[in-house]
Design an enzyme around this catalytic site. Structure first.
Site, PDB file in Angstrom:
ATOM      1  N   GLU A  43       1.012  20.856  49.682  1.00 58.72           N
ATOM      2  CA  GLU A  43       1.369  20.825  48.263  1.00 58.72           C
ATOM      3  C   GLU A  43       2.037  19.492  47.913  1.00 58.72           C
ATOM      4  OE1 GLU A  43       4.081  23.624  45.232  1.00 58.72           O
ATOM      5  OE2 GLU A  43       4.072  23.976  47.394  1.00 58.72           O
ATOM      6  N   LYS A 121      -1.312  25.099  39.718  1.00 55.99           N
ATOM      7  CA  LYS A 121      -0.536  26.219  40.263  1.00 55.99           C
ATOM      8  C   LYS A 121      -0.169  27.196  39.158  1.00 55.99           C
ATOM      9  CE  LYS A 121       3.544  26.815  43.284  1.00 55.99           C
ATOM     10  NZ  LYS A 121       4.619  26.053  43.960  1.00 55.99           N
ATOM     11  N   CYS A 157       0.783  27.488  47.297  1.00 55.96           N
ATOM     12  CA  CYS A 157       2.053  28.064  47.742  1.00 55.96           C
ATOM     13  C   CYS A 157       2.380  29.407  47.077  1.00 55.96           C
ATOM     14  CB  CYS A 157       3.178  27.053  47.518  1.00 55.96           C
ATOM     15  SG  CYS A 157       4.609  27.327  48.605  1.00 55.96           S
ATOM     16  N   LEU A 302      34.514  11.534  66.517  1.00 52.28           N
ATOM     17  CA  LEU A 302      34.435  12.500  67.613  1.00 52.28           C
ATOM     18  C   LEU A 302      35.853  12.933  67.962  1.00 52.28           C
ATOM     19  CD1 LEU A 302      32.365  13.835  69.548  1.00 52.28           C
ATOM     20  CD2 LEU A 302      32.847  11.981  71.153  1.00 52.28           C
TER      21      LEU A 302
END
Length: 565
Positions: A43, A121, A157, A302
């Protein structure tokens, strides 16, 4: 009669019309050389999914039309080849007082230099992350095209999730349904798609092929996993997920009916556990966000805790160790074992690791604020100062070297506001923004037990996983000083935030009223923080992004809301 069909399960880039068109052309030539006479692309493959408000720009839609024409022209020499491409088309009629929208989410059928037809669509989704009614007008036509002696009914879809479009295609003569898709990933979505498409195939009595997009686009990830189903709903083909691939399916007509020919069991990829899918989605999301936006690498703080450890492991799997830098920024409250564990993890993964103490910077801030803070007890103000110093340092390194800062906050923290604006929320991409804390632990254990990208087993030191989580912003702090135990908190969040259950429903499920009401209040009052958080990868059916649209300013209280004057 036999027909070989190809699915271009490819990673397209929003707005890269030239690059996307080239991918379609290359896939078509490769498929044709391997004997295929139909190629299905996903799509909106020409423009990428989803281009959002670029769909409102006439120049963009016009450029997409030109790209479709160019693809058709370039493939004119492929005898007997039919290529389906997804693209926006149309425009709008405007006057001073009204604009009539005519744009469509469309697919065109190309063959031997011509556009044989264009399908619009019919069913436009407007839930979760979808907003297609903002951009498109529903179609009202049917598209059935011939390829190799087979009549193929084209759907896009959402059309295949409803009864009428497929039935109309069958009534128009379709012998097989071809569905092109861009369906964002969340855990469990792959199985749901197959189940719903199996229902559709059985309802109309036709085989169905599902061509799906793969790749990351901002907060959403597309997982591929294209498939083909027989008319009884059984699986004939299941492609691997999260991988670009040209997938082939063979069809034949026997006894007047078309079916897929399944050559061997290897054509059906085995199901994968949820953690494996999650890991691949997060890795692909990081890789594409950084790669498509041109960042040279990533940097993160971190801490020696579980969240930043998980983000580091994901980043290395996505980008490679040479493109990831970890910075430990100890404060006066950072435990020695946090530094030890951070160093050890950086060593295991082979990333650049630096330590920048914030002790003196923190003292300087406190000195500047000494008169204002005089005689007042220490509280979250001092805690947040530390987080904001760290955020400032990471952003300075990002500005100097170009690497994007990956934030390390999880969904449990984002929901309850257990995070600091301009502190640990400072950065460009929130990798685990949609993972509850309990999922963070589960995924860390999964990654230590698996080595999908060959970076070395057990990247996360065991003590990081087993230590009680702590922000380490005051002496002997743990997360549970401020929050309910994560097993309880996450259970409430899953019900209240993800599944929209009411407070009374959650209490009836066994949770304490006081805790439930407290969590609901925390979610409400921290909306202003979430609006300022970086975009992050969506991996559940309800994320803090386009899935979640609540006002910051609101007086509604669910418990009080039941009272009447």
């Amino acid at each position: 009669m036999t027909l070989k069909l190809a699915i271009a399960q490819l990673n397209f880039v929003v707005g890269d019309l030239t690059g996307n068109a080239r991918k379609v052309v290359d896939a078509a030539r490769s498929a044709h050389a391997q004997g295929a006479r139909v190629l299905l692309t996903p799509e909106l493959s020409i423009c990428g999914y989803a281009a959002e408000d670029m769909f409102l720009r006439p120049a963009f839609v016009s450029a997409c039309d030109d790209a479709v024409t160019a693809v058709a022209t370039e493939l004119a020499d492929l005898d007997g080849m039919v290529v389906v491409v997804g693209h926006p088309t149309g425009g709008s009629l405007r006057s001073k007082s009204v604009a009539v929208q005519l744009r469509h989410n469309a697919a065109s059928v190309l063959s031997e230099g011509r556009i044989l037809g264009t399908y619009a669509k019919r069913e436009l989704p407007n839930y979760q992350v979808f907003d297609e009614r903002r951009y498109f007008t529903p179609g009202d036509s049917v598209c059935v095209f011939e390829a190799g002696g087979v009549s193929v009914g084209l759907l896009i879809c959402e059309d295949a999730w409803f009864d009428e479009p497929a039935q109309l295609a069958k009534d128009a003569g379709a012998e097989v349904l071809a569905v092109i898709n861009a369906s964002p990933f969340h855990v469990g979505k792959e199985g749901e798609r197959v189940m719903r498409m199996a229902d559709r195939a059985k309802a109309v009595g036709l085989p169905l092929v599902y061509a799906h997009l793969v790749g990351g686009q901002d907060e959403v990830v597309f997982d591929g996993a294209s498939f083909a189903l027989q008319s009884d709903g059984s699986t004939a083909l299941q492609a691997e997920s999260f991988k670009e691939k040209l997938v082939f399916a063979q069809m034949e007509r026997t006894n007047g009916r078309v079916r897929f020919v399944q050559h061997d069991e290897a054509a059906v990829a085995p199901p994968r556990e949820a953690e494996a899918q999650l890991w691949d989605a997060l890795v692909l999301g990081v890789r594409d966000y950084i790669g498509k936006n041109g960042f040279p690498g990533a940097i993160l703080g971190l801490s020696g805790g579980i969240d930043s450890a998980l983000v580091l492991a994901i980043a290395v799997d996505a980008l490679g160790k040479d493109k990831v830098r970890a910075v430990m920024m100890p404060s006066p409250y950072t435990a020695d074992i946090s530094c030890i564990d951070a160093r050890e993890m950086a060593r295991r993964l082979g990333v650049r690791y630096d330590e920048i103490s914030i002790k003196h910077t923190f003292e300087s801030f406190l000195g500047a604020l000494a008169d204002d803070f005089k005689d007042l007890p220490e509280d979250t103000a001092e805690e947040n100062l530390q987080a904001r110093i760290r955020g400032t340092l990471l952003m300075a390194l990002s500005n100097k070297f170009g690497s994007i800062v990956l934030t390390t906050g999880n969904k449990s923290e984002m929901a309850t506001g257990y995070c600091t604006l301009y502190g640990d929320m400072a950065g460009g991409f929130a990798v685990i923004k949609d993972l509850l804390k309990t999922t963070v632990f589960a995924l860390a254990r999964w990654r230590n037990a698996h080595d999908p990208y060959g970076t070395g087993s057990e990247p996360i030191p065991e003590r990081i996983i087993t230590r009680p989580p702590s922000a380490e912003l005051r002496p002997d702090q743990t997360d549970q000083d401020s929050l309910p135990p994560y097993e309880i908190l996450d259970g409430i969040l899953a019900r209240y935030m993800e599944d929209d259950e009411g407070i009374d429903e959650i209490i009836a499920a066994g949770y304490e009223r006081a805790i439930v009401e407290r969590v609901a209040r925390l979610i409400k009052i921290n909306e202003y923080k979430r609006r300022q958080a970086p975009v992050g990868i969506r991996v559940t059916h309800r994320s803090f992004g386009k899935d979640w649209r609540y006002p910051i300013t609101s007086m509604f209280n669910e418990t009080a809301g039941r009272k009447t004057v």
